[in-house]
Motif scaffolding. Structure first.
Motif, PDB file in Angstrom:
ATOM      1  N   THR A  75     -25.920 -55.989 -21.198  1.00 21.84           N
ATOM      2  CA  THR A  75     -26.264 -57.309 -20.929  1.00 21.84           C
ATOM      3  C   THR A  75     -25.582 -57.675 -22.344  1.00 21.84           C
ATOM      4  OG1 THR A  75     -27.295 -57.298 -19.169  1.00 21.84           O
ATOM      5  CG2 THR A  75     -26.657 -59.202 -19.852  1.00 21.84           C
ATOM      6  N   GLU A  84     -22.302 -57.887 -23.381  1.00 18.49           N
ATOM      7  CA  GLU A  84     -21.341 -58.386 -22.079  1.00 18.49           C
ATOM      8  C   GLU A  84     -21.434 -60.304 -23.058  1.00 18.49           C
ATOM      9  OE1 GLU A  84     -22.490 -58.309 -18.540  1.00 18.49           O
ATOM     10  OE2 GLU A  84     -22.394 -55.972 -18.454  1.00 18.49           O
ATOM     11  N   LYS A  90     -23.524 -64.697 -16.237  1.00 13.25           N
ATOM     12  CA  LYS A  90     -24.102 -62.620 -16.833  1.00 13.25           C
ATOM     13  C   LYS A  90     -25.235 -62.259 -16.627  1.00 13.25           C
ATOM     14  CE  LYS A  90     -19.721 -61.524 -19.907  1.00 13.25           C
ATOM     15  NZ  LYS A  90     -19.086 -62.842 -19.354  1.00 13.25           N
TER      16      LYS A  90
END
Length: 161
Positions: A54, A57, A123
Protein backbone atom coordinates in the motif's frame (compact mmCIF):
# COMPACT_ATOMS: atom_id res chain seq x y z
CA UNK A 1 12.00 14.36 29.13
CA UNK A 2 9.62 16.95 30.55
CA UNK A 3 6.69 18.22 28.50
CA UNK A 4 8.13 21.71 27.96
CA UNK A 5 11.34 20.26 26.55
CA UNK A 6 9.42 17.84 24.30
CA UNK A 7 7.30 20.69 22.92
CA UNK A 8 10.30 22.99 22.41
CA UNK A 9 12.60 20.35 20.88
CA UNK A 10 10.22 18.29 18.71
CA UNK A 11 10.84 18.66 14.99
CA UNK A 12 9.29 17.36 11.81
CA UNK A 13 11.64 14.66 10.57
CA UNK A 14 12.00 14.13 6.84
CA UNK A 15 14.81 11.55 6.76
CA UNK A 16 14.91 8.44 8.93
CA UNK A 17 17.45 5.80 9.86
CA UNK A 18 16.62 2.28 8.72
CA UNK A 19 16.58 1.01 12.30
CA UNK A 20 13.33 -0.77 13.08
CA UNK A 21 11.01 0.27 15.88
CA UNK A 22 9.34 -2.33 18.05
CA UNK A 23 5.64 -2.21 17.15
CA UNK A 24 4.74 -2.85 20.80
CA UNK A 25 6.45 0.44 21.71
CA UNK A 26 4.40 2.26 19.06
CA UNK A 27 1.18 0.68 20.34
CA UNK A 28 2.12 1.63 23.89
CA UNK A 29 2.62 5.27 22.81
CA UNK A 30 -0.74 5.20 21.00
CA UNK A 31 -2.31 3.80 24.18
CA UNK A 32 -0.97 6.76 26.16
CA UNK A 33 -1.92 9.27 23.45
CA UNK A 34 -5.59 8.27 23.77
CA UNK A 35 -5.85 10.51 26.83
CA UNK A 36 -6.32 13.41 24.42
CA UNK A 37 -9.28 15.68 25.13
CA UNK A 38 -12.35 14.68 23.18
CA UNK A 39 -15.78 16.20 23.62
CA UNK A 40 -18.44 13.73 24.76
CA UNK A 41 -15.74 11.02 24.98
CA UNK A 42 -16.25 10.11 21.33
CA UNK A 43 -12.63 8.92 20.91
CA UNK A 44 -13.10 9.51 17.17
CA UNK A 45 -9.66 8.31 16.02
CA UNK A 46 -8.71 5.05 14.37
CA UNK A 47 -5.23 3.92 13.38
CA UNK A 48 -4.48 2.16 10.11
CA UNK A 49 -0.96 0.73 9.72
CA UNK A 50 0.16 0.91 6.09
CA UNK A 51 2.00 -2.12 4.70
CA UNK A 52 4.72 -2.14 2.06
CA UNK A 53 2.43 -2.75 -0.93
CA UNK A 54 0.00 0.00 0.00
CA UNK A 55 2.88 2.34 0.79
CA UNK A 56 4.24 1.86 -2.76
CA UNK A 57 0.76 2.54 -4.18
CA UNK A 58 0.60 5.85 -2.29
CA UNK A 59 3.61 7.09 -4.29
CA UNK A 60 4.77 9.58 -1.66
CA UNK A 61 7.40 11.84 -3.24
CA UNK A 62 10.12 10.83 -0.72
CA UNK A 63 8.69 7.44 0.31
CA UNK A 64 8.03 9.06 3.68
CA UNK A 65 11.75 9.73 4.17
CA UNK A 66 12.45 6.01 4.43
CA UNK A 67 10.58 5.73 7.74
CA UNK A 68 10.25 2.15 8.96
CA UNK A 69 6.61 2.63 10.03
CA UNK A 70 3.82 4.54 8.30
CA UNK A 71 0.24 4.74 9.52
CA UNK A 72 -2.87 6.82 8.94
CA UNK A 73 -5.03 8.27 11.66
CA UNK A 74 -8.64 8.78 10.77
CA UNK A 75 -11.38 10.75 12.46
CA UNK A 76 -15.05 9.82 12.32
CA UNK A 77 -17.39 12.53 11.08
CA UNK A 78 -19.93 12.38 13.88
CA UNK A 79 -23.65 13.08 13.64
CA UNK A 80 -23.50 16.86 13.16
CA UNK A 81 -21.15 19.48 11.68
CA UNK A 82 -20.26 20.56 15.21
CA UNK A 83 -19.38 16.99 16.18
CA UNK A 84 -17.37 16.65 12.95
CA UNK A 85 -15.29 19.72 13.91
CA UNK A 86 -14.92 18.51 17.51
CA UNK A 87 -13.77 15.09 16.29
CA UNK A 88 -11.15 16.57 13.97
CA UNK A 89 -9.84 18.72 16.82
CA UNK A 90 -9.77 15.75 19.20
CA UNK A 91 -7.93 13.62 16.65
CA UNK A 92 -5.36 16.38 16.12
CA UNK A 93 -4.86 16.44 19.91
CA UNK A 94 -4.41 12.64 19.85
CA UNK A 95 -1.79 13.01 17.12
CA UNK A 96 0.05 15.77 19.01
CA UNK A 97 0.09 13.61 22.14
CA UNK A 98 1.57 10.77 20.11
CA UNK A 99 4.18 13.03 18.48
CA UNK A 100 5.38 14.34 21.84
CA UNK A 101 5.44 10.89 23.44
CA UNK A 102 7.36 9.48 20.48
CA UNK A 103 9.86 12.36 20.57
CA UNK A 104 10.48 11.69 24.27
CA UNK A 105 11.45 8.14 23.22
CA UNK A 106 13.82 9.39 20.52
CA UNK A 107 11.36 8.64 17.72
CA UNK A 108 10.76 11.33 15.13
CA UNK A 109 7.76 11.78 12.87
CA UNK A 110 6.58 13.38 9.69
CA UNK A 111 2.87 14.31 9.58
CA UNK A 112 1.73 14.18 5.97
CA UNK A 113 -1.49 15.77 4.78
CA UNK A 114 -1.66 13.59 1.67
CA UNK A 115 -4.64 11.85 3.27
CA UNK A 116 -6.78 14.83 2.27
CA UNK A 117 -6.79 13.40 -1.25
CA UNK A 118 -9.88 11.38 -2.19
CA UNK A 119 -7.64 8.97 -4.13
CA UNK A 120 -5.57 8.26 -1.01
CA UNK A 121 -8.70 7.85 1.06
CA UNK A 122 -9.91 5.24 -1.43
CA UNK A 123 -6.53 3.44 -1.53
CA UNK A 124 -6.61 3.19 2.26
CA UNK A 125 -10.26 2.05 2.20
CA UNK A 126 -11.32 4.76 4.63
CA UNK A 127 -15.10 4.78 5.04
CA UNK A 128 -17.13 7.70 3.71
CA UNK A 129 -18.01 8.78 7.27
CA UNK A 130 -14.37 9.42 8.23
CA UNK A 131 -11.49 11.74 7.31
CA UNK A 132 -7.77 11.02 7.25
CA UNK A 133 -6.47 13.56 9.73
CA UNK A 134 -2.88 12.62 9.01
CA UNK A 135 -0.51 10.02 7.70
CA UNK A 136 2.42 9.65 10.07
CA UNK A 137 5.83 8.34 9.09
CA UNK A 138 7.86 7.47 12.17
CA UNK A 139 11.37 6.32 12.90
CA UNK A 140 14.67 7.27 14.43
CA UNK A 141 15.82 10.56 12.90
CA UNK A 142 18.69 10.55 10.42
CA UNK A 143 18.73 14.35 10.58
CA UNK A 144 17.15 16.75 13.06
CA UNK A 145 16.55 20.17 11.52
CA UNK A 146 17.02 23.40 13.41
CA UNK A 147 13.93 25.06 14.81
CA UNK A 148 12.14 27.42 12.44
CA UNK A 149 11.34 30.92 13.61
CA UNK A 150 7.83 31.33 14.99
CA UNK A 151 5.77 34.49 15.31
CA UNK A 152 5.76 36.21 18.66
CA UNK A 153 2.64 35.01 20.48
CA UNK A 154 1.65 38.62 21.16
CA UNK A 155 0.87 38.97 17.45
CA UNK A 156 -1.72 36.20 17.84
CA UNK A 157 -3.52 37.58 20.89
CA UNK A 158 -6.65 39.75 20.77
CA UNK A 159 -8.80 41.00 23.61
CA UNK A 160 -12.57 41.45 23.44
CA UNK A 161 -14.64 43.82 25.52
Amino acid sequence: MDIQKAIADRRTIKKFKQDSIDESLVVSLLEKAKMAPNHRMTEPWNILFIGKETRVELKHKTDFGGAPIVFAITSSHGKTEVEHSENLAATACFIQNFLLLAWAEGIGAFWSSMGASQAVKEKLQVPADADITGILAIGYPEEIPAAKERADIQTKISYLK
